[in-house]
Design a protein around this motif. Structure first.
Motif, PDB file in Angstrom:
ATOM      1  N   LEU A 312       0.833  -1.205   0.000  1.00 27.32           N
ATOM      2  CA  LEU A 312       0.000   0.000   0.000  1.00 27.32           C
ATOM      3  C   LEU A 312       0.866   1.253   0.000  1.00 27.32           C
ATOM      4  CD1 LEU A 312      -2.755  -1.038   2.594  1.00 27.32           C
ATOM      5  CD2 LEU A 312      -2.973  -0.957   0.101  1.00 27.32           C
ATOM      6  N   CYS A 313       1.930   1.229   0.781  1.00 30.44           N
ATOM      7  CA  CYS A 313       2.814   2.395   0.852  1.00 30.44           C
ATOM      8  C   CYS A 313       3.500   2.668  -0.488  1.00 30.44           C
ATOM      9  CB  CYS A 313       3.858   2.197   1.948  1.00 30.44           C
ATOM     10  SG  CYS A 313       3.194   2.322   3.624  1.00 30.44           S
ATOM     11  N   ALA A 314       3.670   1.631  -1.299  1.00 26.86           N
ATOM     12  CA  ALA A 314       4.281   1.826  -2.611  1.00 26.86           C
ATOM     13  C   ALA A 314       3.418   2.705  -3.501  1.00 26.86           C
ATOM     14  CB  ALA A 314       4.522   0.473  -3.285  1.00 26.86           C
ATOM     15  N   GLU A 315       2.149   2.875  -3.142  1.00 27.79           N
ATOM     16  CA  GLU A 315       1.252   3.736  -3.916  1.00 27.79           C
ATOM     17  C   GLU A 315       1.298   5.190  -3.447  1.00 27.79           C
ATOM     18  OE1 GLU A 315      -0.209   2.680  -6.542  1.00 27.79           O
ATOM     19  OE2 GLU A 315       0.326   0.560  -6.236  1.00 27.79           O
ATOM     20  N   ILE A 316       1.998   5.480  -2.369  1.00 23.49           N
ATOM     21  CA  ILE A 316       2.118   6.864  -1.896  1.00 23.49           C
ATOM     22  C   ILE A 316       3.021   7.634  -2.855  1.00 23.49           C
ATOM     23  CG2 ILE A 316       2.937   8.335  -0.013  1.00 23.49           C
ATOM     24  CD1 ILE A 316       2.284   6.084   1.923  1.00 23.49           C
ATOM     25  N   PRO A 317       2.601   8.784  -3.332  1.00 19.98           N
ATOM     26  CA  PRO A 317       3.446   9.555  -4.257  1.00 19.98           C
ATOM     27  C   PRO A 317       4.824   9.836  -3.669  1.00 19.98           C
ATOM     28  CG  PRO A 317       1.227  10.460  -4.185  1.00 19.98           C
ATOM     29  CD  PRO A 317       1.291   9.419  -3.106  1.00 19.98           C
ATOM     30  N   THR A 318       5.832   9.844  -4.525  1.00 22.03           N
ATOM     31  CA  THR A 318       7.217   9.953  -4.060  1.00 22.03           C
ATOM     32  C   THR A 318       7.532  11.307  -3.424  1.00 22.03           C
ATOM     33  OG1 THR A 318       7.901  10.649  -6.276  1.00 22.03           O
ATOM     34  CG2 THR A 318       8.039   8.293  -5.759  1.00 22.03           C
ATOM     35  N   HIS A 319       6.735  12.345  -3.711  1.00 18.95           N
ATOM     36  CA  HIS A 319       7.048  13.655  -3.150  1.00 18.95           C
ATOM     37  C   HIS A 319       6.594  13.793  -1.700  1.00 18.95           C
ATOM     38  CE1 HIS A 319       2.829  14.228  -4.458  1.00 18.95           C
ATOM     39  NE2 HIS A 319       2.765  15.045  -3.420  1.00 18.95           N
ATOM     40  N   GLU A 320       5.828  12.825  -1.192  1.00 22.91           N
ATOM     41  CA  GLU A 320       5.290  12.944   0.159  1.00 22.91           C
ATOM     42  C   GLU A 320       6.312  12.476   1.196  1.00 22.91           C
ATOM     43  OE1 GLU A 320       1.408  11.525   0.960  1.00 22.91           O
ATOM     44  OE2 GLU A 320       0.622  12.001  -1.030  1.00 22.91           O
ATOM     45  N   ALA A 321       6.404  13.216   2.284  1.00 18.88           N
ATOM     46  CA  ALA A 321       7.275  12.841   3.405  1.00 18.88           C
ATOM     47  C   ALA A 321       6.510  11.918   4.340  1.00 18.88           C
ATOM     48  CB  ALA A 321       7.741  14.084   4.154  1.00 18.88           C
ATOM     49  N   ILE A 322       7.127  10.794   4.673  1.00 16.97           N
ATOM     50  CA  ILE A 322       6.469   9.751   5.470  1.00 16.97           C
ATOM     51  C   ILE A 322       7.163   9.613   6.812  1.00 16.97           C
ATOM     52  CG2 ILE A 322       5.865   7.300   5.551  1.00 16.97           C
ATOM     53  CD1 ILE A 322       6.017   7.284   2.491  1.00 16.97           C
ATOM     54  N   GLY A 323       6.379   9.421   7.859  1.00 25.10           N
ATOM     55  CA  GLY A 323       6.910   9.066   9.169  1.00 25.10           C
ATOM     56  C   GLY A 323       6.379   7.701   9.567  1.00 25.10           C
ATOM     57  N   THR A 324       7.248   6.808  10.033  1.00 25.12           N
ATOM     58  CA  THR A 324       6.812   5.489  10.505  1.00 25.12           C
ATOM     59  C   THR A 324       7.118   5.368  11.991  1.00 25.12           C
ATOM     60  OG1 THR A 324       8.921   4.416   9.909  1.00 25.12           O
ATOM     61  CG2 THR A 324       7.181   4.447   8.240  1.00 25.12           C
ATOM     62  N   PHE A 325       6.219   4.716  12.715  1.00 22.13           N
ATOM     63  CA  PHE A 325       6.313   4.614  14.174  1.00 22.13           C
ATOM     64  C   PHE A 325       6.075   3.160  14.553  1.00 22.13           C
ATOM     65  CE2 PHE A 325       4.733   8.616  12.686  1.00 22.13           C
ATOM     66  CZ  PHE A 325       5.498   9.551  13.348  1.00 22.13           C
ATOM     67  N   GLU A 326       7.128   2.487  15.063  1.00 22.91           N
ATOM     68  CA  GLU A 326       7.045   1.055  15.317  1.00 22.91           C
ATOM     69  C   GLU A 326       7.754   0.696  16.618  1.00 22.91           C
ATOM     70  OE1 GLU A 326       7.423  -1.288  11.388  1.00 22.91           O
ATOM     71  OE2 GLU A 326       8.813   0.380  11.181  1.00 22.91           O
ATOM     72  N   THR A 327       7.295  -0.392  17.246  1.00 20.49           N
ATOM     73  CA  THR A 327       7.994  -0.892  18.428  1.00 20.49           C
ATOM     74  C   THR A 327       9.328  -1.518  18.009  1.00 20.49           C
ATOM     75  OG1 THR A 327       6.688  -2.929  18.257  1.00 20.49           O
ATOM     76  CG2 THR A 327       5.919  -1.244  19.802  1.00 20.49           C
ATOM     77  N   PRO A 341      11.621   8.569  -1.104  1.00 15.38           N
ATOM     78  CA  PRO A 341      12.811   9.412  -0.892  1.00 15.38           C
ATOM     79  C   PRO A 341      12.875  10.067   0.482  1.00 15.38           C
ATOM     80  CG  PRO A 341      11.786   9.868  -3.025  1.00 15.38           C
ATOM     81  CD  PRO A 341      10.830   9.020  -2.262  1.00 15.38           C
ATOM     82  N   ILE A 342      11.723  10.368   1.087  1.00 17.93           N
ATOM     83  CA  ILE A 342      11.727  11.069   2.371  1.00 17.93           C
ATOM     84  C   ILE A 342      10.972  10.231   3.395  1.00 17.93           C
ATOM     85  CG2 ILE A 342      11.214  13.216   3.578  1.00 17.93           C
ATOM     86  CD1 ILE A 342      10.978  14.577   0.857  1.00 17.93           C
ATOM     87  N   VAL A 343      11.706   9.533   4.244  1.00 20.11           N
ATOM     88  CA  VAL A 343      11.108   8.721   5.303  1.00 20.11           C
ATOM     89  C   VAL A 343      11.844   8.994   6.610  1.00 20.11           C
ATOM     90  CG1 VAL A 343      10.582   6.408   6.139  1.00 20.11           C
ATOM     91  CG2 VAL A 343      10.432   6.900   3.690  1.00 20.11           C
ATOM     92  N   HIS A 344      11.100   9.380   7.629  1.00 17.08           N
ATOM     93  CA  HIS A 344      11.639   9.503   8.979  1.00 17.08           C
ATOM     94  C   HIS A 344      11.091   8.325   9.777  1.00 17.08           C
ATOM     95  CE1 HIS A 344      13.077  13.578   8.141  1.00 17.08           C
ATOM     96  NE2 HIS A 344      11.912  13.794   7.561  1.00 17.08           N
ATOM     97  N   ALA A 345      11.976   7.432  10.206  1.00 13.32           N
ATOM     98  CA  ALA A 345      11.556   6.202  10.870  1.00 13.32           C
ATOM     99  C   ALA A 345      11.883   6.263  12.354  1.00 13.32           C
ATOM    100  CB  ALA A 345      12.235   4.996  10.221  1.00 13.32           C
ATOM    101  N   SER A 374       7.217  14.104  15.968  1.00 13.61           N
ATOM    102  CA  SER A 374       7.118  14.102  14.510  1.00 13.61           C
ATOM    103  C   SER A 374       6.362  15.301  13.951  1.00 13.61           C
ATOM    104  CB  SER A 374       6.439  12.811  14.033  1.00 13.61           C
ATOM    105  OG  SER A 374       5.034  12.841  14.273  1.00 13.61           O
ATOM    106  N   PHE A 375       5.598  15.991  14.792  1.00 12.87           N
ATOM    107  CA  PHE A 375       4.826  17.117  14.280  1.00 12.87           C
ATOM    108  C   PHE A 375       5.709  18.300  13.887  1.00 12.87           C
ATOM    109  CE2 PHE A 375       1.519  14.907  16.835  1.00 12.87           C
ATOM    110  CZ  PHE A 375       0.659  14.623  15.794  1.00 12.87           C
ATOM    111  N   ARG A 376       6.990  18.220  14.170  1.00 15.70           N
ATOM    112  CA  ARG A 376       7.930  19.247  13.721  1.00 15.70           C
ATOM    113  C   ARG A 376       8.686  18.828  12.459  1.00 15.70           C
ATOM    114  NH1 ARG A 376       9.294  22.810  18.032  1.00 15.70           N
ATOM    115  NH2 ARG A 376       7.331  23.317  19.080  1.00 15.70           N
ATOM    116  N   PHE A 377       8.302  17.694  11.867  1.00 17.73           N
ATOM    117  CA  PHE A 377       9.069  17.147  10.745  1.00 17.73           C
ATOM    118  C   PHE A 377       8.384  17.341   9.395  1.00 17.73           C
ATOM    119  CE2 PHE A 377      11.382  15.380  14.175  1.00 17.73           C
ATOM    120  CZ  PHE A 377      12.596  14.938  13.681  1.00 17.73           C
TER     121      PHE A 377
END
Length: 544
Positions: A312-327, A341-345, A374-377
Motif C-alpha cells: 500500500l505504501c508503494a502507492e504513496i506519491p514519491t514527493h510525500e514525506a512519510i513518518g513510521t512509528f514502530e515498536t 525518498p523522504i522517510v523519517h523512521a 514528529s509534528f515538527r518534521f
C-alpha cells in the motif's frame, strides 16, 4: 591456553567447551592467554568472503540434521543425519578462543574500529586458529579436515561470534520466512511458498538457548533489550531486519519466533501475481491510498499484514514525506530511498532498571513520544505500524492529524478489527470511554483490509499456507447501537468464511467511493463484476 582431548579443544579454565554465549570475552573483560608457539601451518587458506555463505537448506531437512550436512536425495524425511553434522562443542571452544584474542587485540579502546573492521579482524583470527589446528591434526597423525569441514567450521565459528549462531543459516536461507521454536530441539520452518516442515535443533539444551537469547538481547549497540526472569519477554529487531519474539521462564520451554520479511520491495501488482488479491481490488486500494484514505490492515498472525502495508505504501506519491512509528522496525520504508525518498523512521525503546516516580523506566522512549516529536518534521503521512494495545492512541492521533495513515492489527474479521481497536483504546487510557473510543475509530478509519490465512495439511505430514484478501470494509460514523456503519466493498468469495476459496469479490460500493475513479479505480469493472456476485449483507450493514 588450550588443552586437547582428541580433536576437541577444551577450555583450560572451566574444563568445558565454553558453550555459554553470555560469557564471551568480546562483551566482557577478558585476559588473553599466552600465544601458542610456532607450529607447522597447513596449506589451507580461507579468505574473508569464504566465511559468509551459508549452505542452503535441503528440501527434506529434518529435526536431526545440522545445516552443514544436506541429506542425500535418497534419504527420506525423518532420516537421522545428526552424526554427520558439526561438533557444536568444538564450535563453542573455537568461538571462545577467537573472542579472547579479539578482545586482547581491541584492548580497552573498542571505539577505534567500527563494526565492519571488528568483523574483518575476527575473520583473520578465526583463520589463524583453524590453520593452527589443522596443522596440529596432521602433526598428531590424525585424519586431516577436508576443505568442506574447514569452511563449515569457519562459518559456524564466525556466526557464533558475530551472528545468530546456529540460527544464522536458517535466517540466511532465502526460502525460510518464519522460524518457530518451542524448545531447543523442536523447530518448525515456514518457507516462502507456505510449506511447513521440521527444522534442525538450534542449541544443545533449553538452558543454552535461553543463555543465547540473553546474550543476543544485550549485545545490541543501538537498542539493547532486557531479557531475564524479571522481564521474561523479548521483542528484538535482528541484523538484516528480521524480527524476533521470545518468551521464557513463563512458558514450559523457551518459545521463539523469528519472522523474516522477504518482500520488502513489493507492490499491489506483485500481490496480484501471488494470488493475494484480484486486479480489481488492487485498483481500488491503490486509488484509496492516492486519495488519502486511512486504512487498517487486519488479519491473524502470519497472514502477511506487514507485506500488505508495504504494498500500500508503494502507492504513496514519491514527493510525500512519510513518518513510521514502530515498536521494532518492520516496514523498512527508510531503506528504499528510490521508492520513498523522504522517510523519517522512529523505533520505540524499552527502558531498563527501576521505575521513576512517573512510572517510567530509565531510557524508555514510546511511540507516543515519537509521534509528538514528529509534528515538527513536516510529514505528509504518519504510519503507526502494529497496534496491539496502547499504540491505538497513537494510531488515532496520527489519523486525526492528517489523512492517509496506515496501521495493522490482529483480528479474525474486518468488523472484529473495529471492535478490537475500540477495546484497545478503552484499555489504553483511564479516561477513554466507550463512546469516545467508538467515535474516534468510526471517524478516522475509512477502510479495513482483512487478510485470510489458510493452512492445508499435506500427505507428507507438512502443511501449506495460503494468504489472500478476504474482505475490504468501508467504515462511516452512524448506527446508534454500534456507533459506526460498515459496507462490504469487497466481500468473501463464498457465502461464508468456511466456503471461501480465494480473494474477495466486489460487493457494494458506497456513493462517496465512486470518486476514486479519478485516482485510477476501475469503476466500470467493479460494477460489471459486482453484477455476477450478489452482495451478502451483514446485520446492520449499510447498503448503497
Amino acid at each position: 591456553m588450550t588443552q586437547h582431548n582428541g580433536t576437541r579443544p577444551i577450555d583450560a579454565a572451566s574444563g568445558t567447551g565454553a558453550s555459554d554465549p553470555t560469557s564471551l570475552p568480546l562483551f566482557a573483560p577478558a585476559v588473553a592467554g599466552p600465544a601458542r608457539p610456532g607450529r607447522e601451518r597447513s596449506k589451507f587458506r580461507l579468505t574473508p568472503t569464504d566465511l559468509d555463505p551459508a549452505t542452503p537448506l535441503p528440501a527434506d531437512l529434518t529435526v536431526h540434521q545440522t545445516y552443514t550436512q544436506p541429506v542425500a536425495p535418497s534419504s527420506g524425511a525423518g532420516a537421522d543425519a545428526g552424526s554427520a553434522g558439526l561438533d557444536w562443542a568444538l564450535v563453542a571452544a573455537f568461538r571462545s578462543q577467537a573472542s579472547e584474542q579479539l578482545s586482547a587485540a581491541l584492548g580497552g579502546d573498542r571505539g577505534r574500529l567500527d563494526r565492519q573492521a571488528q568483523r574483518e579482524l575476527g575473520r583473520s583470527i578465526i583463520l589463524e586458529l583453524l590453520e593452527t589446528e589443522a596443522a596440529e591434526q596432521v602433526s598428531a597423525g590424525r585424519d586431516p579436515w577436508t576443505p568442506h569441514d574447514q569452511q563449515a567450521l569457519a562459518t559456524a565459528v564466525f556466526d557464533a561470534l558475530f551472528g545468530l549462531g546456529r540460527l544464522q543459516p536458517l535466517v540466511d536461507d532465502d526460502r525460510v520466512e518464519n522460524i518457530i521454536i518451542t524448545g531447543h530441539d523442536t523447530v518448525r520452518l515456514e518457507l516462502t511458498d507456505g510449506t511447513l516442515l521440521p527444522g534442525p535443533p538450534v542449541a544443545d539444551s533449553d538452558d543454552e538457548l535461553i543463555d543465547f537469547l540473553v546474550f543476543l538481547a544485550s549485545r545490541s549497540e543501538v537498542n539493547a533489550r532486557p531479557f531475564s526472569e524479571a522481564q521474561p519477554r523479548l521483542h528484538l529487531r535482528l541484523d538484516g531486519g528480521a524480527r524476533l519474539a521470545a518468551a521464557a521462564w513463563v512458558t514450559p520451554r523457551p518459545s521463539v519466533v523469528i519472522r523474516r520479511h522477504r518482500l520488502r520491495r513489493v507492490t499491489l501488482a506483485d500481490l496480484v501475481d501471488r494470488g493475494t488479491l484480484t486486479p480489481l481490488a488492487a485498483s481500488f486500494l491503490a486509488a484509496a491510498i492516492r486519495a488519502r484514505k486511512s486504512v487498517v490492515v487486519a488479519g491473524p498472525q502470519g497472514a502477511g499484514k506487514t507485506t500488505m502495508v508495504r504494498a500500500l505504501c508503494a502507492e504513496i506519491p514519491t514527493h510525500e514525506a512519510i513518518g513510521t512509528f514502530e515498536t521494532e522496525y518492520e516496514l523498512h520504508l527508510h531503506e528504499l530511498p528510490d521508492v520513498h525518498p523522504i522517510v523519517h523512521a522512529w523505533e520505540a525503546r524499552p527502558g531498563s532498571g527501576e521505575r521513576g516516580p512517573d512510572g517510567r523506566q530509565a531510557g524508555e522512549f514510546s511511540i507516543d513520544e515519537a509521534l509528538y516529536d514528529s509534528f515538527r518534521f513536516n510529514l505528509s503521512r504518519q504510519i503507526v505500524g502494529e497496534v496491539r494495545g496502547r499504540e491505538v492512541l497513537a494510531m488515532i492521533k496520527a489519523m486525526e492529524s492528517g489523512a492517509g495513515s496506515i496501521s495493522t492489527t490482529h483480528a479474525a474479521t474486518a468488523e472484529a478489527a473495529l471492535r478490537k481497536l475500540v477495546t484497545c483504546a478503552m484499555e489504553a487510557g483511564a479516561h477513554v470511554t466507550q463512546d469516545y473510543a467508538t467515535r474516534a475509530v468510526a471517524e478516522n478509519i475509512d477502510l479495513v483490509v482483512q487478510l485470510h490465512l489458510d493452512t492445508t495439511p499435506l500427505p507428507d505430514g507438512t502443511a501449506r499456507r495460503d494468504r489472500w484478501v478476504s474482505e475490504i470494509l468501508a467504515v462511516t460514523p452512524g448506527e446508534r447501537e454500534k456507533g459506526y456503519a460498515t459496507t462490504h466493498v469487497f466481500t468473501p468469495s463464498g457465502t461464508g468464511q468456511s466456503e471461501q476459496a480465494g480473494p474477495a469479490v466486489p460487493g457494494v460500493l458506497p456513493d462517496e467511493y465512486r470518486a476514486l475513479e479519478r485516482y485510477g479505480f476501475d469503476l466500470a469493472g467493479f460494477y460489471a463484476q459486482a453484477a455476477h456476485h450478489p452482495p451478502h449483507h451483514q446485520p446492520g450493514e449499510a447498503a448503497s
